[in-house]
Motif scaffolding. Structure first.
Motif, PDB file in Angstrom:
ATOM      1  N   SER A 193       0.605  -1.346   0.056  1.00 19.84           N
ATOM      2  CA  SER A 193       0.031   0.371  -0.139  1.00 19.84           C
ATOM      3  C   SER A 193       0.875   0.920   0.141  1.00 19.84           C
ATOM      4  CB  SER A 193      -0.849  -0.262   1.253  1.00 19.84           C
ATOM      5  OG  SER A 193      -2.323   1.381   1.263  1.00 19.84           O
ATOM      6  N   SER A 194       0.742   2.635  -1.015  1.00 23.96           N
ATOM      7  CA  SER A 194       1.351   3.525  -1.220  1.00 23.96           C
ATOM      8  C   SER A 194      -0.172   4.416  -0.748  1.00 23.96           C
ATOM      9  CB  SER A 194       2.048   3.794  -2.072  1.00 23.96           C
ATOM     10  OG  SER A 194       0.810   3.548  -3.276  1.00 23.96           O
ATOM     11  N   GLU A 195       0.331   6.079  -0.468  1.00 18.87           N
ATOM     12  CA  GLU A 195       0.073   7.645   0.152  1.00 18.87           C
ATOM     13  C   GLU A 195      -1.622   6.976  -1.584  1.00 18.87           C
ATOM     14  OE1 GLU A 195       1.417  10.739   1.021  1.00 18.87           O
ATOM     15  OE2 GLU A 195       2.254   9.910   2.657  1.00 18.87           O
ATOM     16  N   LYS A 196      -0.834   7.101  -3.025  1.00 19.03           N
ATOM     17  CA  LYS A 196      -1.098   7.176  -4.433  1.00 19.03           C
ATOM     18  C   LYS A 196      -1.970   5.914  -4.061  1.00 19.03           C
ATOM     19  CE  LYS A 196      -0.079   8.061  -9.071  1.00 19.03           C
ATOM     20  NZ  LYS A 196       1.049   8.035 -10.141  1.00 19.03           N
ATOM     21  N   TYR A 197      -1.960   4.290  -4.423  1.00 19.40           N
ATOM     22  CA  TYR A 197      -2.093   3.009  -4.039  1.00 19.40           C
ATOM     23  C   TYR A 197      -2.456   2.483  -2.850  1.00 19.40           C
ATOM     24  CZ  TYR A 197      -0.971   4.114  -9.015  1.00 19.40           C
ATOM     25  OH  TYR A 197      -0.424   4.668 -10.417  1.00 19.40           O
ATOM     26  N   PRO A 198      -4.066   3.108  -2.003  1.00 15.01           N
ATOM     27  CA  PRO A 198      -3.857   2.784  -1.041  1.00 15.01           C
ATOM     28  C   PRO A 198      -5.082   1.396  -0.683  1.00 15.01           C
ATOM     29  CG  PRO A 198      -5.675   3.977  -1.001  1.00 15.01           C
ATOM     30  CD  PRO A 198      -4.716   4.464  -2.436  1.00 15.01           C
ATOM     31  N   ILE A 199      -4.256   0.388   0.055  1.00 18.73           N
ATOM     32  CA  ILE A 199      -4.835  -0.978  -0.392  1.00 18.73           C
ATOM     33  C   ILE A 199      -5.656  -1.281   1.314  1.00 18.73           C
ATOM     34  CG2 ILE A 199      -4.286  -3.788  -0.233  1.00 18.73           C
ATOM     35  CD1 ILE A 199      -2.372  -2.504  -2.082  1.00 18.73           C
TER      36      ILE A 199
END
Length: 123
Positions: free
Chosen positions: A40-46
């Motif tokens: 998970s990242s800020e741009k692509y939250p999981i």
């Protein structure tokens, strides 16, 4: 609730998630097993961990053999979730692949390779 379960919310099924995984994910191999994972990242939250399994039709023509290996891969994940979470985190997308042309003899072989894959990521 089962501690070692594999509920449907942990199964990787959405095409959009699979596309993201193959577009942005990182590959890691150990012996006969390979994993592609994306954290998970800020741009692509999981929101939670989702994992899928795959076995090549090229190597295993019979569905019986492919399904057996997929069951073994799922079971190794299910029983070693804590090890997986320590290595990859709890907010990841991942897919496990069996890359050998040989059918695994025992579940213990698959489980050992799964644990080695997690250790390889962690350390």
């Amino acid at each position: 609730m089962k501690i070692n379960g594999y509920p449907s919310r942990e199964k990787l099924k959405k095409k959009s998630e699979i596309d993201l995984l193959f577009k942005k994910g990182k590959w890691l191999s150990a012996e006969n097993m390979r994993i592609i994972y994306f954290s998970s990242s800020e741009k692509y939250p999981i929101e939670s961990c989702k994992i899928g399994v795959s076995v090549s039709k090229k190597f295993f023509k019979k569905a019986v053999d492919r399904n057996r290996i997929k069951r073994l891969l799922r079971e190794s994940y299910r029983l070693n979730k804590a090890t997986y979470f320590d290595a990859f985190g709890e907010q990841t997308l991942a897919m496990l692949f069996w890359i050998s042309k040989d059918l695994p003899e025992h579940f213990s072989d698959v489980e050992k390779q799964f644990i080695n894959l997690c250790k390889k990521k962690k350390g």
